[in-house]
Design a protein around this motif. Structure first.
Motif, PDB file in Angstrom:
ATOM      1  N   LEU A  41       8.428  48.797 -10.246  1.00 45.02           N
ATOM      2  CA  LEU A  41       7.525  47.764  -9.728  1.00 45.02           C
ATOM      3  C   LEU A  41       7.304  48.028  -8.327  1.00 45.02           C
ATOM      4  O   LEU A  41       5.943  47.390  -8.088  1.00 45.02           O
ATOM      5  CB  LEU A  41       8.643  46.391  -9.813  1.00 45.02           C
ATOM      6  N   THR A  42       7.665  48.578  -7.442  1.00 49.93           N
ATOM      7  CA  THR A  42       7.356  48.844  -6.167  1.00 49.93           C
ATOM      8  C   THR A  42       6.103  49.430  -6.227  1.00 49.93           C
ATOM      9  O   THR A  42       5.004  49.356  -5.396  1.00 49.93           O
ATOM     10  CB  THR A  42       8.369  49.616  -5.349  1.00 49.93           C
ATOM     11  N   ARG A  43       5.820  50.405  -6.926  1.00 46.60           N
ATOM     12  CA  ARG A  43       4.485  51.189  -7.279  1.00 46.60           C
ATOM     13  C   ARG A  43       3.346  50.137  -7.813  1.00 46.60           C
ATOM     14  O   ARG A  43       2.252  50.386  -7.360  1.00 46.60           O
ATOM     15  CB  ARG A  43       5.074  52.365  -8.325  1.00 46.60           C
ATOM     16  N   VAL A  44       3.668  49.209  -8.783  1.00 47.40           N
ATOM     17  CA  VAL A  44       2.776  48.610  -9.226  1.00 47.40           C
ATOM     18  C   VAL A  44       2.323  47.533  -8.004  1.00 47.40           C
ATOM     19  O   VAL A  44       0.960  47.282  -8.119  1.00 47.40           O
ATOM     20  CB  VAL A  44       3.273  47.703 -10.367  1.00 47.40           C
ATOM     21  N   LEU A  60       4.421  40.215 -11.493  1.00 49.06           N
ATOM     22  CA  LEU A  60       4.969  41.418 -10.468  1.00 49.06           C
ATOM     23  C   LEU A  60       6.427  41.625 -10.567  1.00 49.06           C
ATOM     24  O   LEU A  60       7.023  42.351  -9.362  1.00 49.06           O
ATOM     25  CB  LEU A  60       4.233  40.864  -9.088  1.00 49.06           C
ATOM     26  N   GLY A  61       7.259  41.184 -11.332  1.00 50.53           N
ATOM     27  CA  GLY A  61       8.509  41.376 -11.217  1.00 50.53           C
ATOM     28  C   GLY A  61       9.456  40.602 -10.211  1.00 50.53           C
ATOM     29  O   GLY A  61      10.185  41.124  -9.549  1.00 50.53           O
ATOM     30  N   LEU A  62       8.783  39.554  -9.820  1.00 50.23           N
ATOM     31  CA  LEU A  62       9.274  38.700  -8.556  1.00 50.23           C
ATOM     32  C   LEU A  62      10.041  37.453  -9.107  1.00 50.23           C
ATOM     33  O   LEU A  62      10.000  36.474  -8.059  1.00 50.23           O
ATOM     34  CB  LEU A  62       8.036  38.527  -7.702  1.00 50.23           C
ATOM     35  N   LEU A  63      10.360  37.315 -10.310  1.00 51.21           N
ATOM     36  CA  LEU A  63      11.209  36.106 -10.532  1.00 51.21           C
ATOM     37  C   LEU A  63      12.321  35.861  -9.735  1.00 51.21           C
ATOM     38  O   LEU A  63      13.195  36.886  -9.266  1.00 51.21           O
ATOM     39  CB  LEU A  63      11.950  36.374 -11.990  1.00 51.21           C
ATOM     40  N   PRO A  64      12.531  34.695  -9.377  1.00 52.42           N
ATOM     41  CA  PRO A  64      14.070  34.345  -8.456  1.00 52.42           C
ATOM     42  C   PRO A  64      15.064  34.600  -9.405  1.00 52.42           C
ATOM     43  O   PRO A  64      15.107  34.733 -10.443  1.00 52.42           O
ATOM     44  CB  PRO A  64      13.765  32.779  -8.462  1.00 52.42           C
ATOM     45  N   GLU A  65      16.324  34.692  -8.763  1.00 55.55           N
ATOM     46  CA  GLU A  65      17.515  35.228  -9.207  1.00 55.55           C
ATOM     47  C   GLU A  65      17.871  34.093 -10.108  1.00 55.55           C
ATOM     48  O   GLU A  65      17.610  32.940  -9.873  1.00 55.55           O
ATOM     49  CB  GLU A  65      18.587  35.422  -8.202  1.00 55.55           C
ATOM     50  N   GLN A  81       4.985  48.993 -18.250  1.00 49.04           N
ATOM     51  CA  GLN A  81       5.668  47.591 -18.949  1.00 49.04           C
ATOM     52  C   GLN A  81       6.569  47.027 -17.581  1.00 49.04           C
ATOM     53  O   GLN A  81       7.243  47.660 -17.084  1.00 49.04           O
ATOM     54  CB  GLN A  81       6.764  48.071 -20.027  1.00 49.04           C
ATOM     55  N   ILE A  82       6.400  45.829 -17.279  1.00 49.46           N
ATOM     56  CA  ILE A  82       6.885  45.002 -16.135  1.00 49.46           C
ATOM     57  C   ILE A  82       8.285  44.697 -16.539  1.00 49.46           C
ATOM     58  O   ILE A  82       9.437  44.467 -15.772  1.00 49.46           O
ATOM     59  CB  ILE A  82       6.027  43.873 -15.680  1.00 49.46           C
ATOM     60  N   VAL A  83       8.311  43.778 -17.995  1.00 47.89           N
ATOM     61  CA  VAL A  83       9.897  43.302 -18.331  1.00 47.89           C
ATOM     62  C   VAL A  83      10.893  44.473 -18.316  1.00 47.89           C
ATOM     63  O   VAL A  83      10.664  45.655 -19.143  1.00 47.89           O
ATOM     64  CB  VAL A  83       9.790  42.703 -19.720  1.00 47.89           C
ATOM     65  N   THR A 132       5.061  32.338 -14.373  1.00 47.84           N
ATOM     66  CA  THR A 132       4.494  33.347 -15.197  1.00 47.84           C
ATOM     67  C   THR A 132       3.644  34.193 -14.138  1.00 47.84           C
ATOM     68  O   THR A 132       3.670  35.708 -14.322  1.00 47.84           O
ATOM     69  CB  THR A 132       3.453  32.736 -16.243  1.00 47.84           C
ATOM     70  N   ALA A 133       3.344  33.910 -13.100  1.00 51.69           N
ATOM     71  CA  ALA A 133       2.418  34.710 -11.999  1.00 51.69           C
ATOM     72  C   ALA A 133       3.450  35.613 -11.279  1.00 51.69           C
ATOM     73  O   ALA A 133       3.335  36.787 -10.930  1.00 51.69           O
ATOM     74  CB  ALA A 133       1.761  33.864 -10.896  1.00 51.69           C
TER      75      ALA A 133
END
Length: 266
Positions: free
Chosen positions: A79-82, A51-56, A70-72, A46-47
């Motif tokens: 995402l880089t800006r966030v 930040l849009g860092l989910l594993p492949e 909106q991240i999803v 969830t964490a």
């Protein structure tokens, strides 16, 4: 004003296995939320999703709105800006977060250069200031050091300095003290509490240890097997846990009474 708003977040693997199921939570600026659960409960995923860092191989559905973004489904450039500006993360083991081939000062400098446009003497001064703010003695020496030349506590402070360098609105702390011994852990928790208070930052503190969460947060959400099973004010959850799993966490938590006394004194 809501800073982080998660609605119906579901995380699945490519083979259809559900890792997080229909999770919802919200966090206002300056608020502190503990995300508690055993290993495999979905709290760290969830964490990462925030930040849009989910594993492949893991996909997200639902909604994650962070500071109006909106991240999803967002593109990497958004995402880089966030990252770093709106939210930053400190992980459990700094050796995985720090580049082993890069001096600490250069790693702290990177977000300051990218986000604030600092360079030259101003950048060097800002790096030293960032290291001083996390109570590192001899910041000039630390800035010249590689990760393997520092202790675990020093590495974690460098990782914290990197996360706080651009004053994010939300700090995600994912088991940041688990790899440290008890005395260093207490120092880090006290430092973290002070720094986020001074900056009026929101905190999402991820941990399996209820006693540790009690040192930092005011409210908690308990996860088990990818689902939220209980949420509420931390003191209420401790004194009157409703779910059997929360009851088990309370029963097994060590140092809980002293931790809560410290929390009430804040």
């Amino acid at each position: 004003m809501t800073l982080l708003d998660i609605r119906g977040l579901t995380l699945r693997t490519t083979d259809g296995t559900t890792l997080v199921d229909d999770l919802s939570l919200s966090l206002a600026r300056g608020e502190r939320l503990g995300l508690i659960g055993e290993s495999g409960s979905g709290k760290s995923l969830t964490a990462l999703a925030i930040l849009g860092l989910l594993p492949e191989g893991i996909t997200a559905t639902g909604s994650i709105e962070l500071a109006g973004t909106q991240i999803v489904g967002a593109r990497e450039k958004h995402l880089t800006r966030v990252r770093g500006r709106d939210a930053a993360v400190v992980f459990q083991e700094p050796l995985t977060a720090l580049d082993p081939l890069m001096r600490a000062g250069r790693q702290v400098a990177e977000p300051l250069r990218r986000r604030r446009g600092l360079k030259g003497a101003a950048l060097r001064r800002a790096v030293v200031d960032a290291l001083e703010q996390v109570r590192l003695t001899e910041p000039d020496r630390i800035a010249r050091s590689f990760p393997h030349e520092m202790s675990g506590g020093q590495r974690q402070r460098v990782a914290l300095a990197m996360a706080l360098a651009c004053d994010p609105k939300l700090l995600i702390a994912d088991e940041p003290t688990t790899a440290l011994d008890v005395s260093v852990q207490a120092e880090m928790l006290g430092l973290l509490d002070t720094l986020v208070r001074e900056r009026d930052m929101a905190v999402l503190f991820v941990s399996h240890d209820l006693a540790v969460v009690a040192r930092i947060t005011d409210r908690a959400l308990v996860m088990r097997s990818g689902r939220a099973v209980e949420e509420g004010a931390l003191l209420d959850l401790v004194r009157s846990p409703g779910h059997a799993y929360t009851q088990a966490l309370v029963g097994s938590a060590r140092r809980l009474e002293s931790a809560l006394n410290l929390g009430e004194a804040r």
